[in-house]
Design a protein around this motif. Sequence first.
Motif, PDB file in Angstrom:
ATOM      1  N   GLU A 184      -0.975  31.188  41.256  1.00 19.79           N
ATOM      2  CA  GLU A 184      -0.899  32.389  40.420  1.00 19.79           C
ATOM      3  C   GLU A 184      -1.494  32.124  39.038  1.00 19.79           C
ATOM      4  N   GLU A 185      -2.740  32.514  38.878  1.00 16.31           N
ATOM      5  CA  GLU A 185      -3.429  32.266  37.608  1.00 16.31           C
ATOM      6  C   GLU A 185      -4.567  33.259  37.432  1.00 16.31           C
ATOM      7  N   ASP A 186      -4.522  33.997  36.334  1.00 13.15           N
ATOM      8  CA  ASP A 186      -5.654  34.830  35.941  1.00 13.15           C
ATOM      9  C   ASP A 186      -6.571  33.957  35.083  1.00 13.15           C
ATOM     10  N   LEU A 187      -7.702  33.601  35.662  1.00 14.46           N
ATOM     11  CA  LEU A 187      -8.572  32.625  35.016  1.00 14.46           C
ATOM     12  C   LEU A 187      -9.126  33.121  33.684  1.00 14.46           C
ATOM     13  N   LYS A 188      -9.309  34.417  33.553  1.00 11.75           N
ATOM     14  CA  LYS A 188      -9.823  34.966  32.301  1.00 11.75           C
ATOM     15  C   LYS A 188      -8.810  34.819  31.169  1.00 11.75           C
ATOM     16  N   LEU A 189      -7.537  34.801  31.529  1.00 10.83           N
ATOM     17  CA  LEU A 189      -6.486  34.634  30.524  1.00 10.83           C
ATOM     18  C   LEU A 189      -6.133  33.172  30.279  1.00 10.83           C
ATOM     19  N   SER A 190      -6.339  32.338  31.274  1.00 13.90           N
ATOM     20  CA  SER A 190      -5.834  30.963  31.172  1.00 13.90           C
ATOM     21  C   SER A 190      -6.833  29.973  30.601  1.00 13.90           C
ATOM     22  N   ARG A 191      -8.097  30.179  30.838  1.00 13.92           N
ATOM     23  CA  ARG A 191      -9.107  29.204  30.445  1.00 13.92           C
ATOM     24  C   ARG A 191      -9.497  29.352  28.980  1.00 13.92           C
ATOM     25  N   PRO A 192      -9.790  28.291  28.253  1.00 14.42           N
ATOM     26  CA  PRO A 192      -9.864  26.899  28.708  1.00 14.42           C
ATOM     27  C   PRO A 192      -8.590  26.122  28.444  1.00 14.42           C
ATOM     28  N   GLY A 193      -7.438  26.733  28.639  1.00 12.79           N
ATOM     29  CA  GLY A 193      -6.176  26.121  28.246  1.00 12.79           C
ATOM     30  C   GLY A 193      -5.923  24.757  28.850  1.00 12.79           C
ATOM     31  N   GLY A 211       1.884  32.103  29.301  1.00 12.31           N
ATOM     32  CA  GLY A 211       2.644  32.429  30.497  1.00 12.31           C
ATOM     33  C   GLY A 211       2.147  33.683  31.185  1.00 12.31           C
ATOM     34  N   ILE A 212       1.618  34.611  30.417  1.00 10.97           N
ATOM     35  CA  ILE A 212       1.181  35.872  31.003  1.00 10.97           C
ATOM     36  C   ILE A 212       0.011  35.683  31.976  1.00 10.97           C
ATOM     37  N   ALA A 213      -0.746  34.598  31.828  1.00 12.18           N
ATOM     38  CA  ALA A 213      -1.830  34.322  32.775  1.00 12.18           C
ATOM     39  C   ALA A 213      -1.286  34.114  34.183  1.00 12.18           C
ATOM     40  N   GLU A 214      -0.090  33.578  34.272  1.00 11.47           N
ATOM     41  CA  GLU A 214       0.585  33.413  35.561  1.00 11.47           C
ATOM     42  C   GLU A 214       1.280  34.709  35.976  1.00 11.47           C
ATOM     43  N   GLU A 215       1.910  35.346  35.033  1.00 15.12           N
ATOM     44  CA  GLU A 215       2.738  36.513  35.349  1.00 15.12           C
ATOM     45  C   GLU A 215       1.922  37.722  35.790  1.00 15.12           C
ATOM     46  N   VAL A 216       0.745  37.906  35.198  1.00 12.15           N
ATOM     47  CA  VAL A 216      -0.124  39.014  35.597  1.00 12.15           C
ATOM     48  C   VAL A 216      -0.505  38.887  37.067  1.00 12.15           C
ATOM     49  N   MET A 217      -0.834  37.667  37.499  1.00 10.99           N
ATOM     50  CA  MET A 217      -1.229  37.456  38.889  1.00 10.99           C
ATOM     51  C   MET A 217      -0.037  37.601  39.831  1.00 10.99           C
ATOM     52  N   ALA A 219       2.526  39.568  39.335  1.00 13.82           N
ATOM     53  CA  ALA A 219       2.776  41.012  39.424  1.00 13.82           C
ATOM     54  C   ALA A 219       1.790  41.672  40.377  1.00 13.82           C
ATOM     55  N   ARG A 220       0.526  41.310  40.286  1.00 15.70           N
ATOM     56  CA  ARG A 220      -0.485  41.876  41.191  1.00 15.70           C
ATOM     57  C   ARG A 220      -0.151  41.569  42.646  1.00 15.70           C
ATOM     58  N   ASP A 221       0.191  40.313  42.920  1.00 16.30           N
ATOM     59  CA  ASP A 221       0.454  39.909  44.297  1.00 16.30           C
ATOM     60  C   ASP A 221       1.710  40.566  44.852  1.00 16.30           C
ATOM     61  N   LEU A 222       2.703  40.765  44.013  1.00 15.65           N
ATOM     62  CA  LEU A 222       3.916  41.449  44.461  1.00 15.65           C
ATOM     63  C   LEU A 222       3.610  42.891  44.839  1.00 15.65           C
ATOM     64  N   LEU A 223       2.785  43.550  44.056  1.00 13.63           N
ATOM     65  CA  LEU A 223       2.392  44.927  44.372  1.00 13.63           C
ATOM     66  C   LEU A 223       1.584  44.980  45.667  1.00 13.63           C
ATOM     67  N   LEU A 224       0.687  44.019  45.860  1.00 14.66           N
ATOM     68  CA  LEU A 224      -0.107  43.986  47.082  1.00 14.66           C
ATOM     69  C   LEU A 224       0.754  43.678  48.304  1.00 14.66           C
ATOM     70  N   ALA A 225       1.726  42.788  48.136  1.00 16.11           N
ATOM     71  CA  ALA A 225       2.631  42.489  49.245  1.00 16.11           C
ATOM     72  C   ALA A 225       3.472  43.710  49.601  1.00 16.11           C
ATOM     73  N   GLU A 226       3.917  44.432  48.591  1.00 10.56           N
ATOM     74  CA  GLU A 226       4.680  45.658  48.842  1.00 10.56           C
ATOM     75  C   GLU A 226       3.815  46.696  49.559  1.00 10.56           C
ATOM     76  N   PHE A 227       2.568  46.802  49.169  1.00 10.61           N
ATOM     77  CA  PHE A 227       1.651  47.786  49.740  1.00 10.61           C
ATOM     78  C   PHE A 227       1.288  47.451  51.187  1.00 10.61           C
ATOM     79  N   THR A 228       1.057  46.160  51.462  1.00 10.14           N
ATOM     80  CA  THR A 228       0.598  45.755  52.790  1.00 10.14           C
ATOM     81  C   THR A 228       1.720  45.367  53.743  1.00 10.14           C
TER      82      THR A 228
END
Length: 431
Positions: A184-193, A211-217, A219-228
């Motif tokens: 769980e990592e949004d690369l645009k938010l996390s790099r070059p950390g 932390g939000i670089a992890e949390e955004v991803m 949240a996205r995956d939870l929504l996709l899991a709920e949808f699918t």
Amino acid sequence: MSDTPDILFQNVVPVSRRHRDRESLDLRIRDGKIVEIGKKLNSSESEEVRNFDGACISPGWIDMHVHFREPGFEHKETIETGSAAAAFGGFTEVACMPNTNPPIHTRDVVEFIKKKSENLPVEVHPIGCVSKEREGDSIAEMADMQAGGAVAFSDDGDPVSNAQLMRVALEYSSMLGMPIINHEEDLKLSRPGHMHEGKVSTRLGLDGTPGIAEEVMIARDLLLAEFTGGHIHIAHISTAKGVELVRRAKADGVNVTAEVCPHHFDLTDEEIEKRDFDTNCKMHPPLRTAKDVEAMIEGLADGTIDAICTDHAPHAIEEKEVEFIYAPNGIIGLETAWGVCVRRLLKPGKLELDQLLRKLVVNPRKILNLDIPKIEEGATANLTIFNTDQEWKFEERHVKSKSGNSPYLGSKMTGRAEAIYNKGRFVLNTL
């Protein structure tokens, strides 16, 4: 290690659902199966006898997130050396991530790993790629890899950044009844950390990963899991808000499970400052704050976090002995996981022993759809023998991995795995 299909374990205390009175018993194993459980069993000349003087015995532990590096990066770790580290840590089974070279993205690579591990005492379960070549562009051959022995799908080492690809992956994997494990990592938010973004990174002048670089991803995956309706498994969760997102999703009925590593419920970002930029404190997700550490423990206690894994990530010494910003992420963790779990979870009363073992025995296997070993007559012997009170110091001579990149070298441990028995093989761990 010895091929010992016939063995008698004396004075062990079974810890399992079938043995709640915690009395000392003997276990007789023949041809790799438990054939007799009782008190003061007589030994025969044909069997090896091991007296464990009241140590605990449980169904074998599993680490569902390791990096064994083979094929392609054998200078860091091999399946054989990784399995030796697992055995020393008390693990009879592991699931290995696919960031190898070639990646585990086709059935032949899955079968290569299965073949390489078939004569080892530790069962190695390959995790196949979500995408071909781990490039995040197109779905890998999931059904074919499952037929070859893959137990889950992940591009770990990198996230599945493409939301449409993740949607398709969840839909496909749900038809196969298998989980998608995402880094769980949004690369645009996390790099070059290079560490957690916060007060410590500011003081040290290092680029941080918020932390939000992890949390955004997440949240996205939870929504996709709920949808699918697919099963999303959150790899190496590390932030308090991430745990809360999973907690809410579970309450809403989303098909989600989560894991945490011992270093994320033990160490904080302050270690990097205390240890003068020790690269063995550099991993991803990074070490975070004391608040996040407490959230990991709370998540384990209330069931939000299902499994404990190590994210065992070996790197050669020359790769880690560089300036902090140039060092790769990752630490080894198989040999020290139990000692950290006992010190941080069991001894302070955060988890009872039964609760802790569920995170190492039952839940990971449920997530991966694997058979759960039992301590009963007639069952295949897949066992871990351990204690919760022996004090010892983790030193270089205890490192069974091919690499030694651990922040716990020189640290005092409480509790250790004394032995494992699996696949007709007995491994005794000595200090």
